[in-house]
Design a protein around this motif. Structure first.
Motif, PDB file in Angstrom:
ATOM      1  N   LEU A  37      27.147  31.778  40.607  1.00 35.37           N
ATOM      2  CA  LEU A  37      26.331  32.910  40.143  1.00 35.37           C
ATOM      3  C   LEU A  37      24.941  32.381  39.777  1.00 35.37           C
ATOM      4  N   ILE A  91      34.602  42.641  32.423  1.00 36.82           N
ATOM      5  CA  ILE A  91      34.601  41.371  33.153  1.00 36.82           C
ATOM      6  C   ILE A  91      33.171  40.867  33.176  1.00 36.82           C
ATOM      7  N   ALA A 138      34.647  34.121  39.619  1.00 41.02           N
ATOM      8  CA  ALA A 138      34.287  33.307  40.786  1.00 41.02           C
ATOM      9  C   ALA A 138      35.434  32.389  41.187  1.00 41.02           C
ATOM     10  N   LEU A 165      37.106  27.233  48.492  1.00 37.75           N
ATOM     11  CA  LEU A 165      38.386  27.964  48.529  1.00 37.75           C
ATOM     12  C   LEU A 165      38.203  29.480  48.546  1.00 37.75           C
ATOM     13  N   VAL A 205      37.593  33.283  50.074  1.00 37.92           N
ATOM     14  CA  VAL A 205      38.113  34.075  51.193  1.00 37.92           C
ATOM     15  C   VAL A 205      39.444  33.531  51.720  1.00 37.92           C
ATOM     16  N   TYR A 217      42.582  33.888  46.974  1.00 40.87           N
ATOM     17  CA  TYR A 217      42.688  33.553  45.549  1.00 40.87           C
ATOM     18  C   TYR A 217      42.068  34.623  44.650  1.00 40.87           C
ATOM     19  N   GLY A 218      40.941  35.168  45.099  1.00 39.34           N
ATOM     20  CA  GLY A 218      40.274  36.188  44.288  1.00 39.34           C
ATOM     21  C   GLY A 218      41.148  37.420  44.093  1.00 39.34           C
ATOM     22  N   THR A 219      41.903  37.771  45.123  1.00 37.07           N
ATOM     23  CA  THR A 219      42.812  38.921  45.037  1.00 37.07           C
ATOM     24  C   THR A 219      43.986  38.609  44.117  1.00 37.07           C
ATOM     25  N   THR A 250      32.809  46.306  35.025  1.00 35.83           N
ATOM     26  CA  THR A 250      32.061  45.109  35.370  1.00 35.83           C
ATOM     27  C   THR A 250      30.742  45.480  36.020  1.00 35.83           C
ATOM     28  N   TYR A 251      29.740  44.644  35.817  1.00 42.71           N
ATOM     29  CA  TYR A 251      28.491  44.755  36.572  1.00 42.71           C
ATOM     30  C   TYR A 251      28.633  43.857  37.784  1.00 42.71           C
ATOM     31  N   ALA A 252      28.873  44.464  38.937  1.00 40.70           N
ATOM     32  CA  ALA A 252      29.112  43.687  40.149  1.00 40.70           C
ATOM     33  C   ALA A 252      27.792  43.304  40.808  1.00 40.70           C
ATOM     34  N   ALA A 278      29.223  41.247  45.750  1.00 36.19           N
ATOM     35  CA  ALA A 278      30.617  41.308  45.333  1.00 36.19           C
ATOM     36  C   ALA A 278      31.162  42.739  45.289  1.00 36.19           C
ATOM     37  N   GLY A 305      31.859  44.750  47.658  1.00 33.54           N
ATOM     38  CA  GLY A 305      32.942  44.896  48.648  1.00 33.54           C
ATOM     39  C   GLY A 305      34.250  44.331  48.132  1.00 33.54           C
ATOM     40  N   PHE A 352      35.105  43.967  44.926  1.00 36.27           N
ATOM     41  CA  PHE A 352      35.617  44.807  43.836  1.00 36.27           C
ATOM     42  C   PHE A 352      36.222  46.112  44.360  1.00 36.27           C
ATOM     43  N   LYS A 393      37.809  46.512  47.096  1.00 37.18           N
ATOM     44  CA  LYS A 393      39.151  46.186  47.592  1.00 37.18           C
ATOM     45  C   LYS A 393      40.142  45.970  46.466  1.00 37.18           C
ATOM     46  N   GLN A 394      39.612  45.675  45.265  1.00 41.51           N
ATOM     47  CA  GLN A 394      40.488  45.466  44.113  1.00 41.51           C
ATOM     48  C   GLN A 394      40.661  46.750  43.289  1.00 41.51           C
TER      49      GLN A 394
HETATM   50  N1  ACO Z   1      31.935  41.087  50.126  1.00 44.93           N
HETATM   51  C1  ACO Z   1      32.846  41.834  50.786  1.00 44.93           C
HETATM   52  N2  ACO Z   1      34.135  41.522  50.865  1.00 44.93           N
HETATM   53  C2  ACO Z   1      34.501  40.381  50.293  1.00 44.93           C
HETATM   54  C3  ACO Z   1      33.626  39.531  49.607  1.00 44.93           C
HETATM   55  C4  ACO Z   1      32.291  39.926  49.545  1.00 44.93           C
HETATM   56  N3  ACO Z   1      31.387  39.171  48.914  1.00 44.93           N
HETATM   57  N4  ACO Z   1      34.320  38.458  49.150  1.00 44.93           N
HETATM   58  C5  ACO Z   1      35.567  38.645  49.531  1.00 44.93           C
HETATM   59  N5  ACO Z   1      35.665  39.796  50.222  1.00 44.93           N
HETATM   60  C6  ACO Z   1      36.841  40.396  50.793  1.00 44.93           C
HETATM   61  C7  ACO Z   1      37.636  39.462  51.665  1.00 44.93           C
HETATM   62  O1  ACO Z   1      37.205  39.505  52.990  1.00 44.93           O
HETATM   63  C8  ACO Z   1      39.031  40.033  51.498  1.00 44.93           C
HETATM   64  O2  ACO Z   1      39.192  41.160  52.318  1.00 44.93           O
HETATM   65  P1  ACO Z   1      40.594  41.424  53.055  1.00 44.93           P
HETATM   66  O3  ACO Z   1      41.591  41.599  51.949  1.00 44.93           O
HETATM   67  O4  ACO Z   1      40.339  42.666  53.833  1.00 44.93           O
HETATM   68  O5  ACO Z   1      40.834  40.221  53.879  1.00 44.93           O
HETATM   69  C9  ACO Z   1      39.031  40.519  50.060  1.00 44.93           C
HETATM   70  O6  ACO Z   1      37.681  40.743  49.715  1.00 44.93           O
HETATM   71  C10 ACO Z   1      39.604  39.539  49.089  1.00 44.93           C
HETATM   72  O7  ACO Z   1      39.236  38.238  49.449  1.00 44.93           O
HETATM   73  P2  ACO Z   1      39.713  36.984  48.641  1.00 44.93           P
HETATM   74  O8  ACO Z   1      39.973  35.854  49.597  1.00 44.93           O
HETATM   75  O9  ACO Z   1      40.827  37.340  47.734  1.00 44.93           O
HETATM   76  O10 ACO Z   1      38.405  36.706  47.803  1.00 44.93           O
HETATM   77  P3  ACO Z   1      37.888  35.323  47.204  1.00 44.93           P
HETATM   78  O11 ACO Z   1      39.022  34.416  46.858  1.00 44.93           O
HETATM   79  O12 ACO Z   1      36.819  34.767  48.043  1.00 44.93           O
HETATM   80  O13 ACO Z   1      37.249  35.835  45.822  1.00 44.93           O
HETATM   81  C11 ACO Z   1      35.018  36.288  45.002  1.00 44.93           C
HETATM   82  C12 ACO Z   1      36.212  36.793  45.841  1.00 44.93           C
HETATM   83  C13 ACO Z   1      35.505  36.068  43.576  1.00 44.93           C
HETATM   84  C14 ACO Z   1      33.943  37.359  45.032  1.00 44.93           C
HETATM   85  C15 ACO Z   1      34.538  34.956  45.598  1.00 44.93           C
HETATM   86  O14 ACO Z   1      34.183  35.119  46.938  1.00 44.93           O
HETATM   87  C16 ACO Z   1      33.365  34.330  44.859  1.00 44.93           C
HETATM   88  O15 ACO Z   1      33.555  33.531  43.945  1.00 44.93           O
HETATM   89  N6  ACO Z   1      32.114  34.661  45.248  1.00 44.93           N
HETATM   90  C17 ACO Z   1      30.920  34.109  44.648  1.00 44.93           C
HETATM   91  C18 ACO Z   1      30.745  34.562  43.213  1.00 44.93           C
HETATM   92  C19 ACO Z   1      30.693  36.055  43.057  1.00 44.93           C
HETATM   93  O16 ACO Z   1      30.076  36.757  43.825  1.00 44.93           O
HETATM   94  N7  ACO Z   1      31.373  36.542  42.009  1.00 44.93           N
HETATM   95  C20 ACO Z   1      31.374  37.943  41.606  1.00 44.93           C
HETATM   96  C21 ACO Z   1      30.069  38.264  40.994  1.00 44.93           C
HETATM   97  S1  ACO Z   1      30.098  39.721  40.020  1.00 44.93           S
HETATM   98  C22 ACO Z   1      30.703  39.264  38.528  1.00 44.93           C
HETATM   99  O17 ACO Z   1      30.927  38.098  38.270  1.00 44.93           O
HETATM  100  C23 ACO Z   1      31.010  40.293  37.493  1.00 44.93           C
END
Ligand code: ACO
Length: 162
Positions: free
Chosen positions: A29, A75, A79, A84, A86, A89-91, A111-113, A117, A119, A121, A123-124
């Protein structure tokens, strides 16, 4: 991998894990001032759920603050370490977090996305339309220009475990 709730309880292990998590947040971030990340991660009102690999290595996590009287949680940071991302793990983290927070009688997550991010959120189960009445959360959390406010309803009886 394990999911652990870590607070600033002064123990060596907690400190080490919170420092590792803070470093992941700072790297992932880059727009967030580092001092702000440090302040919230170590603040006693905040807790973090960490994803831990091999019993010791933090690979990601979520830092949040509960507002028990208002029955919501904010939230602050979320991150996964760069190598690791995509991989699901994030899900898994969000599902574990919902499972945990549901037991704490929390009804909504806010949360302030970051733009990037939104996209993730969506999905979550997060929406830009805020259903919670504004007097329940306005004034409790800070306004923040750099992001889009999103909300997720935590159903009291859905099984979020997987
Ligand atoms: N935009 C759109 N879709 C996304 C993004 C994105 N930036 N990141 C992941 N996805 C999608 C994936 O393609 C996946 O889709 P699917 O289920 O259709 O295959 C789904 O979201 C979940 O993917 P995961 O593999 O579970 O996600 P990941 O482990 O990468 O965690 C996270 C997601 C936390 C956003 C990670 O990519 C990350 O750390 N990014 C950088 C930091 C960040 O942006 N954090 C959030 C900022 S906002 C805040 O902190 C409040």
């Amino acid at each position: 991998i394990d999911f652990k709730i870590i607070t600033n309880d002064g123990t060596h292990d907690s400190m080490k894990m919170l420092i590792d998590l803070k470093n992941i947040f700072a790297r992932q971030l880059p727009k967030m001032p580092k001092e702000y990340i440090v302040r919230l991660v170590f603040d006693r009102n905040h807790e973090s759920m960490c994803i831990i690999k091999d019993n010791i290595k933090v690979i990601g996590g979520i830092c949040y603050r509960k507002y028990p009287s208002q029955r919501f949680a904010e939230i602050a940071f979320l991150a996964i370490t760069a190598t690791l991302q995509v991989k699901g793990y994030g899900t898994r983290l969000m599902n574990k977090f919902k499972e945990h927070i549901q037991k704490q009688d929390v009804e909504y997550l806010l949360t302030y996305a970051d733009n990037y991010a939104i996209g993730y959120f969506r999905k979550q189960g997060f929406y830009q339309e805020i259903k919670m009445q504004s007097d329940r959360w306005k004034g409790f959390i800070k306004d923040y220009d750099g992001g889009t406010l999103m909300e997720c309803y935590v159903h009291p009886t859905i099984d979020y475990g997987n």
